[in-house]
Design a protein around this motif. Structure first.
Motif, PDB file in Angstrom:
ATOM      1  N   ASP A  25       4.280  16.078  37.322  1.00 42.09           N
ATOM      2  CA  ASP A  25       4.292  15.213  36.150  1.00 42.09           C
ATOM      3  C   ASP A  25       5.692  14.631  35.979  1.00 42.09           C
ATOM      4  O   ASP A  25       6.654  15.118  36.579  1.00 42.09           O
ATOM      5  CB  ASP A  25       3.890  15.996  34.898  1.00 42.09           C
ATOM      6  N   LYS A  26       5.787  13.594  35.135  1.00 34.23           N
ATOM      7  CA  LYS A  26       7.057  12.911  34.929  1.00 34.23           C
ATOM      8  C   LYS A  26       7.022  12.250  33.559  1.00 34.23           C
ATOM      9  O   LYS A  26       5.964  11.801  33.111  1.00 34.23           O
ATOM     10  CB  LYS A  26       7.216  11.874  36.037  1.00 34.23           C
ATOM     11  N   LYS A  29       3.829  17.851  26.547  1.00 37.75           N
ATOM     12  CA  LYS A  29       3.715  18.259  27.944  1.00 37.75           C
ATOM     13  C   LYS A  29       4.064  19.747  28.113  1.00 37.75           C
ATOM     14  O   LYS A  29       3.407  20.461  28.868  1.00 37.75           O
ATOM     15  CB  LYS A  29       4.608  17.392  28.832  1.00 37.75           C
TER      16      LYS A  29
END
Length: 140
Positions: free
Chosen positions: A114-115, A127
């Motif tokens: 993820d980013k 997140k």
């Protein structure tokens, strides 16, 4: 949300705000590619998720989110928090195609999953919550 474009030539503008503490709490400052590799291997051995904050000392949004990132590192000991200065490790940062700071990368077993680009506190918290919901927390 706030983010800074990567500045190619880092000139010292005499800004006195360079003293913001970007790596306190449980945040590990990464100063070499070897240190990066070592931390990712350790996280894999320990089955820890890694969140890496790629930022710059001259970046306003980076300065704004740094204390929050450090607080998160103290609240979530099951996650390894890293900090990389894009100017100090310019070649490495370029290899990850970082176009703005801050950029947060999420790794598991050494692989990015993820980013997040920008100093978006609610999205970063969301997140992390998604990660910790799936990770058993330490219970005394």
């Amino acid at each position: 949300m706030g983010n800074c474009l990567h500045r190619e030539n880092n000139t010292d503008d005499g800004d006195s705000d360079h003293h913001v503490d970007f790596a306190s709490g449980n945040v590990q400052l990464i100063t070499t590619k070897e240190s990066w590799d070592q931390h990712l291997k350790q996280a894999s051995r320990d089955s820890k998720i890694v969140i890496a904050n790629f930022s710059a000392t001259w970046c306003g949004p980076c300065k704004m989110i740094a204390p929050y990132y450090c607080d998160l590192s103290e609240k979530h000991s099951s996650i390894m928090f890293l900090l990389v200065d894009v100017d100090e490790l310019a070649d490495f940062s370029t290899s990850l195609d970082i176009k703005a700071t801050p950029t947060f990368f999420f790794f598991k077993d050494g692989k990015e999953f993820d980013k997040l680009v920008g100093a978006n506190k609610p999205e970063l918290e969301k997140k992390i919550a998604a990660i910790t919901d799936g990770v058993p927390q330490f219970q005394p």
